[in-house]
Design an enzyme around this catalytic site. Structure first.
Site, PDB file in Angstrom:
ATOM      1  N   HIS A  45     -21.767  29.142 -32.345  1.00 51.16           N
ATOM      2  CA  HIS A  45     -20.842  30.210 -31.956  1.00 51.16           C
ATOM      3  C   HIS A  45     -21.590  31.532 -31.915  1.00 51.16           C
ATOM      4  O   HIS A  45     -22.740  31.624 -32.362  1.00 51.16           O
ATOM      5  CB  HIS A  45     -19.647  30.287 -32.927  1.00 51.16           C
ATOM      6  CG  HIS A  45     -20.014  30.646 -34.339  1.00 51.16           C
ATOM      7  ND1 HIS A  45     -20.064  29.727 -35.370  1.00 51.16           N
ATOM      8  CD2 HIS A  45     -20.352  31.835 -34.894  1.00 51.16           C
ATOM      9  CE1 HIS A  45     -20.416  30.336 -36.489  1.00 51.16           C
ATOM     10  NE2 HIS A  45     -20.598  31.624 -36.226  1.00 51.16           N
TER      11      HIS A  45
HETATM   12  P1  TYD Z   1     -17.575  28.236 -39.568  1.00 54.80           P
HETATM   13  O1  TYD Z   1     -17.891  29.668 -39.440  1.00 54.80           O
HETATM   14  O2  TYD Z   1     -17.016  27.519 -38.376  1.00 54.80           O
HETATM   15  O3  TYD Z   1     -18.884  27.436 -40.074  1.00 54.80           O
HETATM   16  P2  TYD Z   1     -20.231  27.027 -39.303  1.00 54.80           P
HETATM   17  O4  TYD Z   1     -20.391  27.955 -38.139  1.00 54.80           O
HETATM   18  O5  TYD Z   1     -21.304  27.155 -40.331  1.00 54.80           O
HETATM   19  O6  TYD Z   1     -20.092  25.607 -38.871  1.00 54.80           O
HETATM   20  O7  TYD Z   1     -16.593  28.049 -40.801  1.00 54.80           O
HETATM   21  C1  TYD Z   1     -16.243  26.780 -41.330  1.00 54.80           C
HETATM   22  C2  TYD Z   1     -14.864  26.886 -41.952  1.00 54.80           C
HETATM   23  O8  TYD Z   1     -14.863  27.822 -43.027  1.00 54.80           O
HETATM   24  C3  TYD Z   1     -13.805  27.346 -40.960  1.00 54.80           C
HETATM   25  O9  TYD Z   1     -12.617  26.582 -41.228  1.00 54.80           O
HETATM   26  C4  TYD Z   1     -13.552  28.780 -41.322  1.00 54.80           C
HETATM   27  C5  TYD Z   1     -13.879  28.835 -42.807  1.00 54.80           C
HETATM   28  N1  TYD Z   1     -14.454  30.125 -43.204  1.00 54.80           N
HETATM   29  C6  TYD Z   1     -13.712  31.006 -43.975  1.00 54.80           C
HETATM   30  O10 TYD Z   1     -12.543  30.743 -44.318  1.00 54.80           O
HETATM   31  N2  TYD Z   1     -14.277  32.175 -44.387  1.00 54.80           N
HETATM   32  C7  TYD Z   1     -15.539  32.513 -44.038  1.00 54.80           C
HETATM   33  O11 TYD Z   1     -16.037  33.610 -44.442  1.00 54.80           O
HETATM   34  C8  TYD Z   1     -16.293  31.619 -43.188  1.00 54.80           C
HETATM   35  C9  TYD Z   1     -17.683  31.956 -42.749  1.00 54.80           C
HETATM   36  C10 TYD Z   1     -15.716  30.433 -42.807  1.00 54.80           C
END
Ligand code: TYD
Length: 137
Positions: A45
């Site tokens: 992303h």
């Molecule tokens: P995501 O940013 O999609 O992780 P990655 O890019 O590392 O795969 O986040 C994973 C999950 O965690 C998603 O359900 C959102 C949640 N999340 C939060 O609640 N707070 C946060 O600060 C972050 C970064 C993620």
């Protein structure tokens, strides 16, 4: 790439990060990623407004970034080394080693509406963003 100030002596290493001094923003959020299988890819992303610094506190992680023009691969393997990622940079995290810990410092609270999770959407939005910023991508 950012060098994090490190104080080393026979007791070990201590790294200290001061917001707006060692990194270019005020920190509103800290999160860390652990226990990722080596075949898992995270990230995939970009963000519209968020500024972040990624630091691998233990083990290694390969970070793949795309700035609208070219991809770059950066292996993070040292707790006194950070990568700054600004808005509209696509990121992927690959090859998490056993016991790796990836810490992220962020400029804003969590906001799902700030994410661009589709690469096609990223390409069209980032081209507009870079043009507005006067950056010829
Ligand atoms: P995501 O940013 O999609 O992780 P990655 O890019 O590392 O795969 O986040 C994973 C999950 O965690 C998603 O359900 C959102 C949640 N999340 C939060 O609640 N707070 C946060 O600060 C972050 C970064 C993620």
């Amino acid at each position: 790439m950012l060098k994090i100030p490190q104080f080393s002596d026979d007791k070990g290493n201590l790294c200290a990060i001061e917001a707006s001094i060692d990194i270019p923003f005020e920190i509103k959020r800290v999160y860390y990623i652990t226990d990722v299988r080596s075949d898992t890819v995270r990230g995939n992303h970009s963000h519209r407004k968020l500024h972040q610094v990624l630091i691998c506190l233990n083990g290694t992680v390969r970070l793949r970034v795309y700035n609208g023009t070219e991809f770059d691969d950066i292996t993070l393997s040292s707790p006194n080394e950070g990568v700054y990622i600004g808005p509209h940079v696509w990121r992927e995290m690959h090859d998490f080693s056993d016991q790796s810990v990836l810490m992220v410092l962020a400029s804003q609270h969590y906001d799902e509406s700030d994410y661009i999770r589709s690469f096609d959407q990223y390409i069209s939005e980032s081209q507009r963003f870079f043009a507005q910023e006067g950056l010829n991508k």
